[in-house]
Enzyme design. Structure first.
Site, PDB file in Angstrom:
ATOM      1  N   LYS A  26     -29.666   4.852   2.960  1.00  0.00           N
ATOM      2  CA  LYS A  26     -29.716   3.997   1.760  1.00  0.00           C
ATOM      3  C   LYS A  26     -30.852   4.473   0.857  1.00  0.00           C
ATOM      4  O   LYS A  26     -30.659   4.642  -0.340  1.00  0.00           O
ATOM      5  CB  LYS A  26     -29.968   2.555   2.151  1.00  0.00           C
ATOM      6  CG  LYS A  26     -30.410   1.660   1.000  1.00  0.00           C
ATOM      7  CD  LYS A  26     -30.641   0.225   1.394  1.00  0.00           C
ATOM      8  CE  LYS A  26     -32.027  -0.047   1.851  1.00  0.00           C
ATOM      9  NZ  LYS A  26     -33.043  -0.238   0.805  1.00  0.00           N
ATOM     10  N   ASN A  27     -32.023   4.740   1.444  1.00  0.00           N
ATOM     11  CA  ASN A  27     -33.194   5.047   0.619  1.00  0.00           C
ATOM     12  C   ASN A  27     -33.225   6.483   0.129  1.00  0.00           C
ATOM     13  O   ASN A  27     -34.110   6.851  -0.634  1.00  0.00           O
ATOM     14  CB  ASN A  27     -34.470   4.692   1.380  1.00  0.00           C
ATOM     15  CG  ASN A  27     -34.593   3.181   1.563  1.00  0.00           C
ATOM     16  OD1 ASN A  27     -33.833   2.414   0.959  1.00  0.00           O
ATOM     17  ND2 ASN A  27     -35.491   2.756   2.417  1.00  0.00           N
ATOM     18  N   CYS A 120     -36.016  -6.866  -1.793  1.00  0.00           N
ATOM     19  CA  CYS A 120     -36.418  -7.738  -0.677  1.00  0.00           C
ATOM     20  C   CYS A 120     -37.746  -8.435  -0.980  1.00  0.00           C
ATOM     21  O   CYS A 120     -38.676  -7.831  -1.498  1.00  0.00           O
ATOM     22  CB  CYS A 120     -36.559  -6.898   0.584  1.00  0.00           C
ATOM     23  SG  CYS A 120     -34.959  -6.479   1.286  1.00  0.00           S
ATOM     24  N   ARG A 125     -44.239  -6.572  -4.949  1.00  0.00           N
ATOM     25  CA  ARG A 125     -43.446  -5.423  -5.413  1.00  0.00           C
ATOM     26  C   ARG A 125     -43.782  -5.054  -6.866  1.00  0.00           C
ATOM     27  O   ARG A 125     -42.920  -4.976  -7.722  1.00  0.00           O
ATOM     28  CB  ARG A 125     -41.938  -5.692  -5.281  1.00  0.00           C
ATOM     29  CG  ARG A 125     -41.406  -6.247  -3.993  1.00  0.00           C
ATOM     30  CD  ARG A 125     -41.612  -5.400  -2.761  1.00  0.00           C
ATOM     31  NE  ARG A 125     -40.956  -4.125  -2.690  1.00  0.00           N
ATOM     32  CZ  ARG A 125     -39.713  -3.913  -2.222  1.00  0.00           C
ATOM     33  NH1 ARG A 125     -38.983  -4.932  -1.893  1.00  0.00           N
ATOM     34  NH2 ARG A 125     -39.211  -2.693  -2.137  1.00  0.00           N
ATOM     35  N   ASP A 309     -40.569  -0.238   7.546  1.00  0.00           N
ATOM     36  CA  ASP A 309     -39.153  -0.659   7.624  1.00  0.00           C
ATOM     37  C   ASP A 309     -38.677  -0.799   9.064  1.00  0.00           C
ATOM     38  O   ASP A 309     -37.537  -1.202   9.285  1.00  0.00           O
ATOM     39  CB  ASP A 309     -38.256   0.344   6.897  1.00  0.00           C
ATOM     40  CG  ASP A 309     -38.486   0.308   5.413  1.00  0.00           C
ATOM     41  OD1 ASP A 309     -38.008   1.210   4.710  1.00  0.00           O
ATOM     42  OD2 ASP A 309     -39.176  -0.611   4.939  1.00  0.00           O
ATOM     43  N   ARG A 401     -27.056  -5.119   2.781  1.00  0.00           N
ATOM     44  CA  ARG A 401     -27.675  -4.312   1.716  1.00  0.00           C
ATOM     45  C   ARG A 401     -27.970  -2.908   2.234  1.00  0.00           C
ATOM     46  O   ARG A 401     -27.960  -1.944   1.466  1.00  0.00           O
ATOM     47  CB  ARG A 401     -29.000  -4.936   1.245  1.00  0.00           C
ATOM     48  CG  ARG A 401     -28.822  -6.267   0.555  1.00  0.00           C
ATOM     49  CD  ARG A 401     -30.105  -6.728  -0.078  1.00  0.00           C
ATOM     50  NE  ARG A 401     -30.666  -5.653  -0.913  1.00  0.00           N
ATOM     51  CZ  ARG A 401     -31.853  -5.769  -1.513  1.00  0.00           C
ATOM     52  NH1 ARG A 401     -32.574  -6.850  -1.350  1.00  0.00           N
ATOM     53  NH2 ARG A 401     -32.305  -4.786  -2.257  1.00  0.00           N
TER      54      ARG A 401
HETATM   55  C1  EPZ Z   1     -39.348   2.034  -0.778  1.00  0.00           C
HETATM   56  O1  EPZ Z   1     -39.679   0.888  -1.520  1.00  0.00           O
HETATM   57  C2  EPZ Z   1     -38.172   1.619   0.108  1.00  0.00           C
HETATM   58  N1  EPZ Z   1     -37.045   1.213  -0.731  1.00  0.00           N
HETATM   59  C3  EPZ Z   1     -38.591   0.464   1.008  1.00  0.00           C
HETATM   60  O2  EPZ Z   1     -37.489   0.186   1.883  1.00  0.00           O
HETATM   61  C4  EPZ Z   1     -39.777   0.918   1.870  1.00  0.00           C
HETATM   62  O3  EPZ Z   1     -40.217  -0.185   2.640  1.00  0.00           O
HETATM   63  C5  EPZ Z   1     -40.913   1.390   0.955  1.00  0.00           C
HETATM   64  O4  EPZ Z   1     -40.428   2.444   0.074  1.00  0.00           O
HETATM   65  C6  EPZ Z   1     -42.095   1.942   1.756  1.00  0.00           C
HETATM   66  O5  EPZ Z   1     -41.668   2.973   2.577  1.00  0.00           O
HETATM   67  C7  EPZ Z   1     -36.256   2.161  -1.282  1.00  0.00           C
HETATM   68  O6  EPZ Z   1     -36.498   3.354  -1.132  1.00  0.00           O
HETATM   69  C8  EPZ Z   1     -35.092   1.673  -2.092  1.00  0.00           C
HETATM   70  P1  EPZ Z   1     -43.502   1.636  -2.381  1.00  0.00           P
HETATM   71  P2  EPZ Z   1     -40.749   0.993  -2.747  1.00  0.00           P
HETATM   72  O7  EPZ Z   1     -43.518   1.796  -3.850  1.00  0.00           O
HETATM   73  O8  EPZ Z   1     -40.556   2.261  -3.471  1.00  0.00           O
HETATM   74  C9  EPZ Z   1     -47.150  -1.069  -3.618  1.00  0.00           C
HETATM   75  C10 EPZ Z   1     -35.932  -1.134   2.993  1.00  0.00           C
HETATM   76  O9  EPZ Z   1     -36.049  -1.998   3.876  1.00  0.00           O
HETATM   77  N2  EPZ Z   1     -46.840  -0.646  -4.993  1.00  0.00           N
HETATM   78  O10 EPZ Z   1     -43.831   2.809  -1.525  1.00  0.00           O
HETATM   79  O11 EPZ Z   1     -40.696  -0.278  -3.489  1.00  0.00           O
HETATM   80  C11 EPZ Z   1     -46.086  -2.013  -3.087  1.00  0.00           C
HETATM   81  O12 EPZ Z   1     -46.323  -3.344  -3.518  1.00  0.00           O
HETATM   82  C12 EPZ Z   1     -36.879  -1.113   1.810  1.00  0.00           C
HETATM   83  O13 EPZ Z   1     -35.080  -0.206   3.005  1.00  0.00           O
HETATM   84  C13 EPZ Z   1     -47.734  -0.981  -6.016  1.00  0.00           C
HETATM   85  O14 EPZ Z   1     -48.751  -1.618  -5.777  1.00  0.00           O
HETATM   86  O15 EPZ Z   1     -42.115   1.060  -1.904  1.00  0.00           O
HETATM   87  C14 EPZ Z   1     -46.232  -1.857  -1.597  1.00  0.00           C
HETATM   88  O16 EPZ Z   1     -47.292  -2.683  -1.142  1.00  0.00           O
HETATM   89  C15 EPZ Z   1     -37.871  -2.266   1.842  1.00  0.00           C
HETATM   90  N3  EPZ Z   1     -47.442  -0.608  -7.301  1.00  0.00           N
HETATM   91  C16 EPZ Z   1     -46.613  -0.390  -1.437  1.00  0.00           C
HETATM   92  O17 EPZ Z   1     -47.079   0.045  -2.725  1.00  0.00           O
HETATM   93  C17 EPZ Z   1     -46.308   0.119  -7.594  1.00  0.00           C
HETATM   94  O18 EPZ Z   1     -46.114   0.457  -8.789  1.00  0.00           O
HETATM   95  C18 EPZ Z   1     -45.437   0.500  -1.014  1.00  0.00           C
HETATM   96  O19 EPZ Z   1     -44.462   0.401  -2.021  1.00  0.00           O
HETATM   97  C19 EPZ Z   1     -45.419   0.455  -6.542  1.00  0.00           C
HETATM   98  C20 EPZ Z   1     -45.711   0.065  -5.248  1.00  0.00           C
END
Ligand code: EPZ
Length: 420
Positions: A26-27, A120, A125, A309, A401
């Site tokens: 998915k990711n 989620c 986020r 995850d 999802r």
């Molecule tokens: C991706 O989400 C994945 N989703 C998530 O999988 C996964 O948990 C996550 O990466 C971490 O590995 C998809 O790829 C569609 P991040 P993403 O930006 O990109 C903070 C699942 O279950 N952050 O790496 O949203 C954020 O709040 C899902 O498949 C900021 O502060 O994750 C978090 O604490 C859930 N500012 C941390 O970084 C930003 O602009 C990691 O978020 C962006 C993120």
């Protein structure tokens, strides 16, 4: 695919045995589908999984003029005629990965209107890293009434240091930069396998990107892209979920379409408590006696650390292990909602901010529980596989999802589970 009121009913006690082929990630597929917007020639993405998030991404793409035609799991995508630069607000709110469309849209059309993404409920986020990175590329951004207006007519290459290795921000900035004259450098980027897969996909269309999987990615601008056919990688989180399920129930399972290198942290943890894990090319073999000692410490980290995850699924295993496990969720600030559901089943869990202390109990008891996000739902199903009696997991659409017919996957391995 409307599974809004569906539930999964699990009767505990069966071992898992047999073999399963893991779905496409998915990711990986979601940013790749967003990346199709970059190209004005037809593209084929192969083995696309049948997921709610994929359907939502399709609808967002169709809303801006992209034509999508899927035969079995091969999807023919034609983004030659982008008819709008405003992304559907409601659909964006349903999908975190809608934000991945911003970069490709700006690269292709030099403008976009998007709403804050959904996804989620595991934390705030925010998208500050996405937006500040785009501003460093020269994008003018105005936020008004929950909409984000972007003007990229003066976009230019740059060197960007990410404050945090955000997966989505890395993917967005990679895609935003593909046509920019000169070289864009992204530093302190995410190293997840899905980032490497996105680089491979983009380069298969004629982009010039290197460094994915390391802390620095370099994008050298190109003028045109060409058609491509691409099959994204297998889903390491689905594979890991089935590995943990087997560890919980006991049994012997073979998982195909995997790459053990993408799950080394989980494999190390499960091996350390007695699971037998062998690798033969793209197949992971795992067997377990079904009652394991606790893993002392589980710290979720960015890749290649233990994946956030996989935290919910691992908590279900620790709930029925011998001993005490200390879990720390370092990536998201609100990703323990499944704990109170496990406690309804008899688990012994104490939460303090980002720390969960899980004391293994002799057995769990089946109960009606609520999935609160995608991986929490999967974790609750795993707990139901072991619990006495039956467990009803509500809000199965969360699971849909990211897991393709999760109940069929598990029942093909011997689980007693059905959708109601
Ligand atoms: C991706 O989400 C994945 N989703 C998530 O999988 C996964 O948990 C996550 O990466 C971490 O590995 C998809 O790829 C569609 P991040 P993403 O930006 O990109 C903070 C699942 O279950 N952050 O790496 O949203 C954020 O709040 C899902 O498949 C900021 O502060 O994750 C978090 O604490 C859930 N500012 C941390 O970084 C930003 O602009 C990691 O978020 C962006 C993120």
């Amino acid at each position: 695919m409307n599974t809004y009121n569906d539930k999964l009913m699990v009767v505990g006690g069966n071992e898992l045995n047999g073999e399963a082929t893991i779905q496409t990630s998915k990711n990986a597929v979601l940013p790749i589908l967003a990346g199709c917007v970059l190209c004005d020639k037809p593209i084929v993405i192969k083995n696309v999984p049948n997921l709610l998030d994929v359907h939502n991404m399709f609808n967002i793409l169709k809303g801006i003029g992209v034509s999508i035609d899927c035969v079995d799991k091969d999807c023919y995508i034609d983004a030659s005629n982008i008819t709008s630069t405003t992304l559907n607000q409601e659909l964006c709110k349903a999908l975190r990965s809608s934000i991945f469309l911003l970069g490709p849209m700006l690269a292709r059309t030099r403008q976009a209107v998007i709403s804050y993404p959904g996804g989620c409920d595991i934390g705030n986020r925010p998208i500050d890293l996405h937006l500040s990175g785009l501003e460093k590329l020269g994008v003018k951004i105005i936020k008004r009434h929950s909409l984000i207006y972007c003007d990229a007519r003066n976009m230019h290459s740059a060197t960007i240091q990410l404050d945090f290795p955000s997966v989505g921000a890395t993917e967005n900035l990679m895609m935003a930069s593909v046509f920019l004259k000169g070289t864009t450098r992204l530093i302190n980027v995410a190293k997840e396998p899905e980032i490497v897969d996105l680089q491979n996909f983009l380069n298969s269309m004629g982009c010039n990107i290197s460094g994915a999987g390391s802390a620095e990615i370099t994008i050298t601008g190109v003028d045109k892209l060409h058609s491509t056919q691409y099959m994204p990688i297998g889903d390491r989180i689905v594979a890991g979920t089935l590995m943990i399920a087997t560890a919980i129930t006991g049994g012997k399972v073979a998982l195909k379409n995997t790459d053990f290198k993408n799950n080394q942290s989980l494999i190390a943890k499960l091996s350390s408590v007695g699971c037998q894990i062998d690798i033969k090319s793209d197949i992971i073999y795992i067997s377990s006696k079904g009652r394991l000692p606790s893993v002392d410490l589980i710290d979720t980290q960015v890749y290649p650390g233990f994946p956030t995850d996989m935290q919910a699924q691992m908590m279900s295993l620790q709930a029925v292990s011998d001993g005490v496990s200390i879990m720390c969720e370092n990536v998201f600030e609100n990703r323990y909602k499944h704990a109170k559901e496990l406690i309804k089943m008899g688990a012994n869990i104490i939460l303090r901010d980002r720390v969960a202390v899980v004391k293994g109990v002799k057995e769990l008891t089946g109960a009606p529980v609520d999935a609160t996000d995608l991986r929490a739902g999967a974790g609750l199903v795993l707990a139901g596989l072991k619990a006495n009696g039956y467990t009803t997991v509500n809000n199965a659409y969360y699971i849909d999802r990211g897991y393709e017919q999760f109940e069929n996957l598990l029942s093909s391995l011997g689980a007693n589970i059905k959708r109601i």
